[in-house]
Design an enzyme around this catalytic site. Structure first.
Site, PDB file in Angstrom:
ATOM      1  N   ASP A  70      18.966 -22.837 -78.698  1.00 14.22           N
ATOM      2  CA  ASP A  70      19.260 -24.099 -79.185  1.00 14.22           C
ATOM      3  C   ASP A  70      19.009 -23.881 -80.948  1.00 14.22           C
ATOM      4  O   ASP A  70      18.144 -23.259 -81.354  1.00 14.22           O
ATOM      5  CB  ASP A  70      18.800 -25.247 -78.750  1.00 14.22           C
ATOM      6  CG  ASP A  70      17.146 -25.301 -78.680  1.00 14.22           C
ATOM      7  OD1 ASP A  70      16.554 -24.216 -78.708  1.00 14.22           O
ATOM      8  OD2 ASP A  70      16.629 -26.399 -79.150  1.00 14.22           O
ATOM      9  N   GLU A 129      13.933 -25.935 -77.489  1.00 17.60           N
ATOM     10  CA  GLU A 129      12.719 -25.377 -78.263  1.00 17.60           C
ATOM     11  C   GLU A 129      12.791 -26.397 -79.587  1.00 17.60           C
ATOM     12  O   GLU A 129      11.556 -27.064 -79.988  1.00 17.60           O
ATOM     13  CB  GLU A 129      12.905 -24.110 -78.595  1.00 17.60           C
ATOM     14  CG  GLU A 129      11.492 -23.574 -79.051  1.00 17.60           C
ATOM     15  CD  GLU A 129      10.974 -24.019 -80.431  1.00 17.60           C
ATOM     16  OE1 GLU A 129       9.842 -23.900 -80.854  1.00 17.60           O
ATOM     17  OE2 GLU A 129      11.852 -24.199 -81.458  1.00 17.60           O
TER      18      GLU A 129
END
Ligand SMILES: [Zn+2]
Length: 378
Positions: A70, A129
């Site tokens: 991400d 994250e």
């Protein structure tokens, strides 16, 4: 043995706009390549987050690479298309180029070079994250535990280097905790302060005491812990009113001499010494976003350091600075260090990394895997 072009894989990953919590096909790209290399893959969606765990081999020792696909939102001010993954003047541009799709690509290319390991290589890749970090690494580690899969050592590929790949090795991180303080008194007329209980002097004294306190002097691996106030609010525009309430907030970045509990106790202790004398009451709330951790220098850090020095000519600087990362969860199960690209442009407009640095990081990871399986640091 297959060969993987790290740059091409990094570009393919950047072209999937996986802004947390969206995956946008990024894990599909990665999973396909890993399957081709013989990895057994597991897609592990938790909540609205997709994650991937892939493992090659089933013997010990087990070397894990952890990271995230991400990326943070694009923001403003780009001169390039953030998801086109263009190479210009030797630089690869795009959101995630530095943080941290290129490092994932470098690791996959390195694993391809090694071929069948004398042990196991795995990738633990989350899509969570940059977000809440709730449905990613934490849940993946629980899933691994439930399957009795044991990781022996882990490298997190965050962009923790400063100028060049491998110049810095993060062996720990400081913890972070946020506090809010509300001091409640009794509102009243400024002309009759004896009939009011003014929270402002109480809060002012508390701020002064906390801000002046030296939490520690640091140690061999950590800088001194710090405490910084972020706001002080009363919100009172009236010139003739003593307000009933005053608020403040502060953050503590702490080293391994403290725990969230010890800090909470210390703050509560200070508050109970000051507030009762004034007749005011106080309410303290806190939220811990990470505890301090250290992978003590030993066989594993030495192996990583020697390997990096063998490639770059310079042993990495051991550091514990910076914010938090998912290493804060992984440290509970095995020794973990962070080793990746230079992070100068991460989260910024026109995020980019030199193509040559991706190649250098691939060489570092490949040498690390080779050295690890030649002589496991166990
Ligand atoms: Zn990152």
């Amino acid at each position: 043995m297959s060969s993987i072009d790290a740059l091409a894989l990094a570009q393919a990953l950047i072209r999937r706009p996986s802004v947390t919590p969206k995956d946008a096909g990024a894990l599909d790209v990665l999973e396909a390549v890993l399957k081709q290399l013989g990895f057994t893959t597991h897609r592990l969606p938790f909540g609205d987050i997709d994650n991937l765990y892939a493992r090659l081999g089933d013997a010990a020792p087990h070397f894990c690479f952890a990271g995230h696909t991400d990326v943070v939102p694009v923001g403003e001010g780009w001169k390039t298309d953030p998801f086109a993954a263009e190479v210009k003047d030797g630089l690869l541009y795009g959101r995630g180029a530095a943080d941290m799709k290129s490092a994932i690509a470098a690791f996959v290319a390195a694993a391809a070079r090694i071929g069948t390991p004398k042990g196991s290589i795995s990738l633990l890749i989350t899509g969570d994250e940059e977000g809440a970090a709730v449905n990613g690494t934490v849940k993946l580690l629980e899933w691994l535990k439930a399957r009795s899969e044991k990781i022996d050592h882990c490298v997190v590929g965050e962009p923790t280097s400063v100028g060049h790949a491998g110049d810095t090795l993060k062996i720990g991180r400081r913890g972070s905790i946020n506090f809010k303080v509300v001091v409640s008194g009794v509102q009243g007329h400024v002309g009759y302060p004896q009939k009011a209980k003014n929270p402002i002097p109480v809060l002012a004294e508390l701020v002064t005491q906390l801000a002046a306190h030296k939490l520690d002097k640091g140690n061999d691996h950590f800088d001194p812990s710090t405490l910084a106030f972020t706001t002080l609010d009363v919100g009172n525009d009236a010139t003739n009113v003593i307000p009933g309430e005053a608020r403040a907030a502060f953050n503590i970045r702490f080293n391994d001499k403290h725990t969230p509990e010890s800090l909470i106790n210390w703050v509560n202790d200070r508050v109970t010494q000051i507030a009762p004398r004034s007749g005011c009451t106080t309410q303290i709330t806190s939220k811990t976003s990470g505890v301090a951790f250290l992978t003590a220098p030993g066989k594993f850090t030495q192996l990583v350091s020697d390997t990096v020095a063998g490639i770059t000519g310079q042993a990495p600087f051991f550091s514990t600075s910076g914010g938090t990362s998912d290493a804060r969860f992984i440290k509970n199960i095995c020794p973990v260090v962070e080793l990746g690209l230079a992070g100068g442009t991460m989260h910024k407009a026109d995020e980019c990394v030199p193509v040559a640095e991706i190649a250098a990081l691939t060489d570092i990871y490949a040498a690390l895997l080779a050295a690890y399986f030649a002589k496991p640091p166990i």
